[in-house]
Design a protein around this motif. Sequence first.
Motif, PDB file in Angstrom:
ATOM      1  N   GLU A  94      45.804  50.190  21.148  1.00  9.69           N
ATOM      2  CA  GLU A  94      45.072  49.828  22.360  1.00  9.69           C
ATOM      3  C   GLU A  94      45.809  48.736  23.133  1.00  9.69           C
ATOM      4  OE1 GLU A  94      41.263  48.843  20.709  1.00  9.69           O
ATOM      5  OE2 GLU A  94      40.453  50.861  21.069  1.00  9.69           O
ATOM      6  N   LYS A  95      46.335  47.734  22.397  1.00  8.62           N
ATOM      7  CA  LYS A  95      47.091  46.649  23.036  1.00  8.62           C
ATOM      8  C   LYS A  95      48.346  47.223  23.719  1.00  8.62           C
ATOM      9  CE  LYS A  95      49.550  42.386  22.082  1.00  8.62           C
ATOM     10  NZ  LYS A  95      50.173  41.566  21.071  1.00  8.62           N
ATOM     11  N   GLN A 135      41.918  50.420  11.658  1.00  9.16           N
ATOM     12  CA  GLN A 135      41.397  49.600  12.757  1.00  9.16           C
ATOM     13  C   GLN A 135      42.510  48.718  13.326  1.00  9.16           C
ATOM     14  OE1 GLN A 135      38.034  47.688  10.869  1.00  9.16           O
ATOM     15  NE2 GLN A 135      36.573  49.146  11.768  1.00  9.16           N
ATOM     16  N   GLN A 136      43.363  48.177  12.455  1.00 15.51           N
ATOM     17  CA  GLN A 136      44.489  47.357  12.930  1.00 15.51           C
ATOM     18  C   GLN A 136      45.453  48.215  13.762  1.00 15.51           C
ATOM     19  OE1 GLN A 136      46.184  45.673   9.382  1.00 15.51           O
ATOM     20  NE2 GLN A 136      44.586  44.130   9.153  1.00 15.51           N
ATOM     21  N   GLN A 137      45.729  49.426  13.245  1.00 15.72           N
ATOM     22  CA  GLN A 137      46.618  50.328  13.976  1.00 15.72           C
ATOM     23  C   GLN A 137      46.011  50.697  15.333  1.00 15.72           C
ATOM     24  OE1 GLN A 137      47.217  53.530  11.160  1.00 15.72           O
ATOM     25  NE2 GLN A 137      49.082  52.576  10.307  1.00 15.72           N
ATOM     26  N   SER A 178      43.874  48.937  17.034  1.00 15.69           N
ATOM     27  CA  SER A 178      43.932  47.726  17.853  1.00 15.69           C
ATOM     28  C   SER A 178      45.332  47.554  18.456  1.00 15.69           C
ATOM     29  CB  SER A 178      43.552  46.513  17.004  1.00 15.69           C
ATOM     30  OG  SER A 178      43.630  45.350  17.768  1.00 15.69           O
ATOM     31  N   LEU A 179      46.359  47.772  17.644  1.00 14.72           N
ATOM     32  CA  LEU A 179      47.742  47.675  18.138  1.00 14.72           C
ATOM     33  C   LEU A 179      48.023  48.743  19.201  1.00 14.72           C
ATOM     34  CD1 LEU A 179      49.766  46.936  14.855  1.00 14.72           C
ATOM     35  CD2 LEU A 179      49.394  45.399  16.791  1.00 14.72           C
ATOM     36  N   SER A 213      40.320  49.389   7.371  1.00 17.60           N
ATOM     37  CA  SER A 213      40.855  48.150   7.954  1.00 17.60           C
ATOM     38  C   SER A 213      42.254  48.385   8.545  1.00 17.60           C
ATOM     39  CB  SER A 213      40.895  47.063   6.881  1.00 17.60           C
ATOM     40  OG  SER A 213      41.473  45.903   7.413  1.00 17.60           O
ATOM     41  N   ILE A 214      43.105  49.105   7.799  1.00 19.54           N
ATOM     42  CA  ILE A 214      44.458  49.411   8.286  1.00 19.54           C
ATOM     43  C   ILE A 214      44.371  50.278   9.537  1.00 19.54           C
ATOM     44  CG2 ILE A 214      46.567  50.703   7.740  1.00 19.54           C
ATOM     45  CD1 ILE A 214      46.214  49.711   4.834  1.00 19.54           C
TER      46      ILE A 214
END
Length: 126
Positions: free
Chosen positions: A31-32, A24-26, A28-29, A21-22
């Motif tokens: 990619e943003k 995936q969040q990283q 996602s950040l 999960s961490i």
Amino acid sequence: HVENEKRDTTRASQTQEASVSILQQQLSLLEKEMREKEANLAQARKDTERLQRSLDDVQLDKENAISQWKEKVAALSHTAEMDRKKHVRSFAKTQGQTAELKVQVYRLQSKLDETEKKLQSALVTA
């Protein structure tokens, strides 16, 4: 013993899920952030192209202005040369007329001198 293994497996699974999960969040950040940087890069390219066009326009304007000034200088130089030649011709003409008038004055003075001598001679004779 089996109970402990189940607990350990559950904890390991939960830890692994939390790590995923961490990550995936990283991701996602990241990619943003990458999308924002790509957008900034695209805008920078547009700005660079616009500035290059402006620079090209300024360069063209500068070249046109230089060309126009060269034409004006050439025209003024030509006019000045024509005026100079005209004044030289006028001066030469005036010099010639002055010389001609001096000759006429000399001739008239000579005739006047002759006439004066004749008059004095006539007076002496009379």
